[in-house]
Design an enzyme around this catalytic site. Structure first.
Site, PDB file in Angstrom:
ATOM      1  N   GLU A 110      41.897 -20.269  -4.039  1.00  0.00           N
ATOM      2  CA  GLU A 110      42.547 -20.882  -2.867  1.00  0.00           C
ATOM      3  C   GLU A 110      43.963 -21.272  -3.246  1.00  0.00           C
ATOM      4  OE1 GLU A 110      40.611 -24.148  -0.804  1.00  0.00           O
ATOM      5  OE2 GLU A 110      38.643 -23.256  -1.147  1.00  0.00           O
TER       6      GLU A 110
ATOM      7  N   GLU B  43      34.601 -26.519  -4.963  1.00  0.00           N
ATOM      8  CA  GLU B  43      35.262 -27.775  -5.321  1.00  0.00           C
ATOM      9  C   GLU B  43      34.265 -28.890  -5.637  1.00  0.00           C
ATOM     10  OE1 GLU B  43      39.464 -27.193  -3.023  1.00  0.00           O
ATOM     11  OE2 GLU B  43      38.034 -28.495  -2.063  1.00  0.00           O
TER      12      GLU B  43
HETATM   13  C1  BG6 Z   1      39.967 -26.980   0.096  1.00  0.00           C
HETATM   14  C2  BG6 Z   1      38.715 -26.491   0.729  1.00  0.00           C
HETATM   15  O1  BG6 Z   1      39.724 -28.286  -0.250  1.00  0.00           O
HETATM   16  O2  BG6 Z   1      41.144 -27.054   0.854  1.00  0.00           O
HETATM   17  C3  BG6 Z   1      38.889 -25.783   2.047  1.00  0.00           C
HETATM   18  O3  BG6 Z   1      37.963 -25.718  -0.153  1.00  0.00           O
HETATM   19  C4  BG6 Z   1      40.003 -26.438   2.832  1.00  0.00           C
HETATM   20  O4  BG6 Z   1      37.653 -25.793   2.717  1.00  0.00           O
HETATM   21  C5  BG6 Z   1      41.283 -26.310   2.044  1.00  0.00           C
HETATM   22  O5  BG6 Z   1      40.154 -25.938   4.135  1.00  0.00           O
HETATM   23  C6  BG6 Z   1      42.543 -26.794   2.761  1.00  0.00           C
HETATM   24  O6  BG6 Z   1      42.372 -28.090   3.245  1.00  0.00           O
HETATM   25  P1  BG6 Z   1      42.627 -28.447   4.772  1.00  0.00           P
HETATM   26  O7  BG6 Z   1      42.259 -29.874   4.904  1.00  0.00           O
HETATM   27  O8  BG6 Z   1      44.058 -28.180   5.027  1.00  0.00           O
HETATM   28  O9  BG6 Z   1      41.735 -27.555   5.544  1.00  0.00           O
END
Ligand code: BG6
Length: 475
Positions: free
Chosen positions: A372, A179
């Site tokens: 993701e 990211e």
């Molecule tokens: C993304 C990241 O921004 O979102 C992860 O690459 C992160 O590291 C994921 O965990 C979800 O966000 P959060 O704040 O719910 O952990």
């Protein structure tokens, strides 16, 4: 039709959110180790509160995380049971180079990842490696000020060369920086940046981003030289901005907000800073710190594929008083009344996923990799010991369906799909453990109590079936 043969189904994690073991086998201290649980976390992550060492009476969730350091065999076996074709994980830089600038790498750290990759291969799982997922040695941050220094490129390249050589036979898919657009939103986490009073923060962030972009291009070059089979991807925190209304000013605002993210990937994928990006940087009284040769390096070494995270779409409004109304992975967004929200206020938009996929493919015409996607939710263990996470199944089903439509009906080329936090892990944004994304539950709470016991959730069996049928059976 549908998902192609060999489609890479799997799950994703990041070192600092799963491994723990921060003081094991010579590992050095990293920025992510100083991210506390609680109210201060956001301030530290944005570089507004300077934290230099581990403080007494503060809880740092990453220090033990979910103890993947000692549970990786069990965890990979569970992933294999679900039928994973790929597992996305990241390298903790300070396991390999504890300070970041040593002459020789730390063998124990290299061995740890080698064991993981071999364990994956045992089950036919293809590792997908994020070289840098929000971690930076504290030694380099204190010495150079993080990625604002060009010296970081050399330190990073040294790490990468060691990784490429050592894992030549084990890893084919690499992501350079997780990211990369997060630099503008969580700069200490994304680039080890902390700010001085009165400093032009945009200049620091643009400088750091440029160094990461040059490093990313150099990595691509090196990867292809070492093994032409290597596939390098950039990684974007995606989720298109919609205009709040059809008022042209709202549309314009949405376009500008989208560009603030796309500009990084534009450089990595097309090989140059677009005109709008240079103008935007100028408008912040900043400039790109080009040195001779940079433009050529960027132009000649563009990425092979575009990877991205998607959790929700976002909404822009030209009216400044609307401000930040809802959370969207640290990004500001106006509330969208047409969508439901997760318990953390992230709005749920499967069609937005299809829209985002199409926008990225239209823009770059390169294969995409969804690395993701998922929903953070609280899970309850029933009296009979089961976890009925139908809300997670519902979210993933709708998103996989949207991705399927993007492939079947829109003709988009997608290499694979890894859900975020396939095993429960520490939340990056809040440091909570209770914001769970996994198919595998881990017995651990927000304050670090629990046995680390793993429990298969209902979604575990559901995802297994999805993979078994190559995405045909989503019921
Ligand atoms: C993304 C990241 O921004 O979102 C992860 O690459 C992160 O590291 C994921 O965990 C979800 O966000 P959060 O704040 O719910 O952990």
């Amino acid at each position: 039709m549908g998902f192609k043969e060999g489609f890479l189904w799997g799950g994703a994690t990041a070192a600092n959110q799963v491994e723990g073991g921060v003081f094991e086998d010579g590992r050095g201290l990293a920025n992510v180790d100083l991210m506390p649980y609680g109210k201060e976390r956001y301030l530290v992550g944005t570089g507004k509160k300077i934290s230099n060492c581990i403080e007494k009476d503060v809880y740092y969730p990453s220090h033990q995380a979910v103890d993947f350091y000692y549970h990786y065999k069990e965890d990979i076996a569970l992933m294999a049971e679900m039928g994973f074709k790929t597992f996305r994980l990241s390298i903790a830089w300070t396991r390999i180079f504890p300070n970041g600038d040593e002459e020789k790498p730390n063998e124990a750290g290299l061995k740890f990842y080698e064991n993981i990759f071999k364990e994956c291969k045992k089950y036919g799982i293809e590792p997908l490696v994020t070289i840098n997922h929000f971690d930076c040695p504290m030694y380099l941050i204190n010495k150079f000020g993080g990625w604002r220094s060009r010296k970081m490129i050399d330190c990073y390249m040294k790490l990468v060369q060691v990784l490429f050589r050592r894992y030549k036979e084990l890893v084919r898919y690499w992501l350079t920086f997780n990211e990369i657009n997060m630099i503008l939103h969580f700069p200490f986490v994304a680039a080890g940046l902390r700010f001085e009073e009165g400093e032009n923060q945009y200049q620091a962030m643009i400088t750091a981003a440029h160094h990461e972009l040059v490093a990313s291009a150099l990595v691509t070059k090196m990867a292809h030289q070492i093994n032409p089979e290597n596939q390098i991807g950039c990684m974007l925190a995606a989720g298109s901005y919609y205009p709040e209304t059809c008022r042209p000013e709202d549309y314009w605002k949405a376009l500008c907000d989208n560009r603030e993210s796309y500009m990084f990937i534009d450089v990595q994928s097309r090989g140059y800073y677009p005109a709008y990006a240079l103008k935007w940087i100028e408008s912040k009284n900043a400039s790109v710190p080009f040195v001779e040769g940079d433009k050529e390096i960027l132009r000649k070494n563009t990425v092979d594929f575009i990877s991205f995270s998607y959790y929700s779409s976002r909404v822009s409004s030209a009216s400044p008083e609307k401000g930040k109304q809802t959370e969207s992975n640290i990004f500001a967004s106006v509330f969208n009344p047409y969508l439901e929200s997760s318990e953390w206020g992230w709005q749920i938009d499967p069609l937005g996923f299809r829209i985002t996929i199409n926008e990225l493919y239209d823009r770059y015409q390169k294969p995409l990799f969804v690395v993701e996607n998922g929903i953070g939710a609280k899970d309850i263990i029933e009296e009979d010991g089961t976890i009925q996470d139908d809300y997670r199944i519902d979210y993933l089903r709708k998103h996989i369906q949207a991705m399927k439509e993007a492939i079947e009906d829109d003709g988009v080329d997608i290499l694979g799909y890894t859900t975020w936090g396939c095993i429960d892990l520490i939340s990056n944004g809040t440091g909570e453990m209770e914001k769970r994304y996994g198919f595998i539950y881990v017995d651990r709470d927000n304050l670090g109590n629990g046995t680390f016991k793993r429990i298969k959730k209902k979604s575990f069996y559901w995802y297994k079936k999805v993979i078994e049928t190559n995405g045909e059976d989503l019921s």
